[in-house]
Design an enzyme around this catalytic site. Structure first.
Site, short mmCIF file in Angstrom:
data_model
loop_
_atom_site.label_atom_id
_atom_site.label_comp_id
_atom_site.label_asym_id
_atom_site.label_seq_id
_atom_site.Cartn_x
_atom_site.Cartn_y
_atom_site.Cartn_z
N CYS A 128 -16.85 -4.74 -26.31
CA CYS A 128 -15.03 -4.61 -26.47
C CYS A 128 -15.25 -3.18 -25.79
O CYS A 128 -14.56 -2.75 -24.68
CB CYS A 128 -15.09 -4.09 -28.13
SG CYS A 128 -13.07 -4.40 -28.40
N HIS A 230 -16.39 -9.47 -30.06
CA HIS A 230 -17.26 -9.02 -30.56
C HIS A 230 -19.02 -9.86 -30.84
O HIS A 230 -18.74 -10.21 -32.00
CB HIS A 230 -17.06 -8.21 -31.46
CG HIS A 230 -16.28 -7.00 -31.07
ND1 HIS A 230 -16.36 -6.09 -32.09
CD2 HIS A 230 -15.28 -6.64 -31.16
CE1 HIS A 230 -16.15 -4.55 -31.49
NE2 HIS A 230 -14.93 -5.52 -31.24
N GLU A 232 -21.44 -9.06 -31.76
CA GLU A 232 -22.49 -9.08 -33.18
C GLU A 232 -21.94 -9.57 -34.68
O GLU A 232 -22.66 -9.68 -35.15
CB GLU A 232 -22.30 -7.32 -33.10
CG GLU A 232 -21.56 -6.18 -33.37
CD GLU A 232 -19.85 -6.58 -33.03
OE1 GLU A 232 -18.93 -5.80 -32.98
OE2 GLU A 232 -20.32 -7.29 -31.58
#
Length: 267
Positions: A128, A230, A232
């Site tokens: 990001c 993202h 994660e």
């Protein structure tokens, strides 16, 4: 589900590469305390450890080229994480009314770490904000407010709720390899800015149907990948983190190139 084979199970401690992750530095509350604090959402470093790496957090601090080199001496890989907007002055623009208040401490810290990582070919992953930091460090620019470009807030609905965006991945790229040559996928996004003019040496490796750049990679290093989404937050898909850990392990095994005495040459 994750498709990699290099996760934590079966990886000996001696072969686990050390991955540095940059952090926030913001006012934070815990118990009776309300103080400036360095922090990072657990999902980031959990993904690194589950992928077989050792996570080390790198809070913003005073930095110069020598400090950045010393930090990287202890790392096998680097992740530039998400967070506040990059200061527009870094790419020659005036701030948009919707752009965050600048965090020059974090901008300078991450720029120095990336510049040094590129010079020594240390594997890195941008997430990001990390993709935007990379692009600006290499002379690119940003769209400061995507609703002005696409007409709505489809990439950042607000309230801490991630949107889902379809992306097309360019075949034959590092990103495609990390994702098992998956040509299209839906990714979790939360960004109101995006890459505009692409930085020197970067190639676009994923876009949305409306043309927003969602991934780039640096062609002059063995592993330099950055995504606008993202990864994660998708606990079932560690492929990008596994790819970074694999690259870091391979780099550490063969020995990193001699570090550059002029990190600015990597720009």
């Amino acid at each position: 589900m994750t498709t990699g084979t290099t996760g934590a199970a079966g990886a000996s401690a001696s072969r686990r590469p050390v991955i540095g992750l940059t952090t926030y530095l913001e006012q934070a509350q815990t118990g009776v305390w309300d103080v400036p604090a360095a922090f990072l959402p657990h999902a980031y470093f959990s993904a690194v450890t589950r992928a077989g790496g050792i996570a080390v957090l790198l809070p913003p601090q005073p930095v110069d080229a020598d400090i950045a080199e010393r930090v990287l001496d202890g790392l096998d890989g680097l992740i530039i994480t998400g967070g506040k907007d990059v200061e527009p002055a870094r790419y020659g623009a005036e701030p948009h009314p919707e752009t965050d208040e600048p965090r020059p401490d974090r901008d300078a810290w991450e720029d120095a770490l990336l510049t040094a990582a590129i010079a020594r070919e240390l594997p890195f992953l941008g997430i990001c904000r990390g993709a935007q930091v990379l692009n600006v460090a290499l002379g690119g620019s940003l769209h400061q407010h995507l609703p002005d470009v696409v007409g709505d807030r489809r990439y950042q609905p607000g309230g801490g709720t991630y949107a889902s965006a379809p992306v097309a991945v360019a075949p034959g790229t590092l990103l495609a390899g990390a994702l098992a040559e998956t040509p299209e996928l839906d990714v979790p996004v939360y960004h109101h800015q995006a890459i505009d003019r692409v930085g020197d040496g970067l190639v676009i490796t994923a876009r949305t149907p409306d043309g927003i750049v969602e991934a780039v990679e640096l062609t002059t290093v063995p592993f330099g990948v950055a995504v606008q989404w993202h990864p994660e937050v998708d606990a079932g898909d560690l492929r990008l983190f596994e790819a970074l850990v694999d690259a870091a392990r391979a780099s550490a095994t063969r020995g990193a190139p001699a570090r550059s005495s002029t990190p600015e040459a990597a720009r």
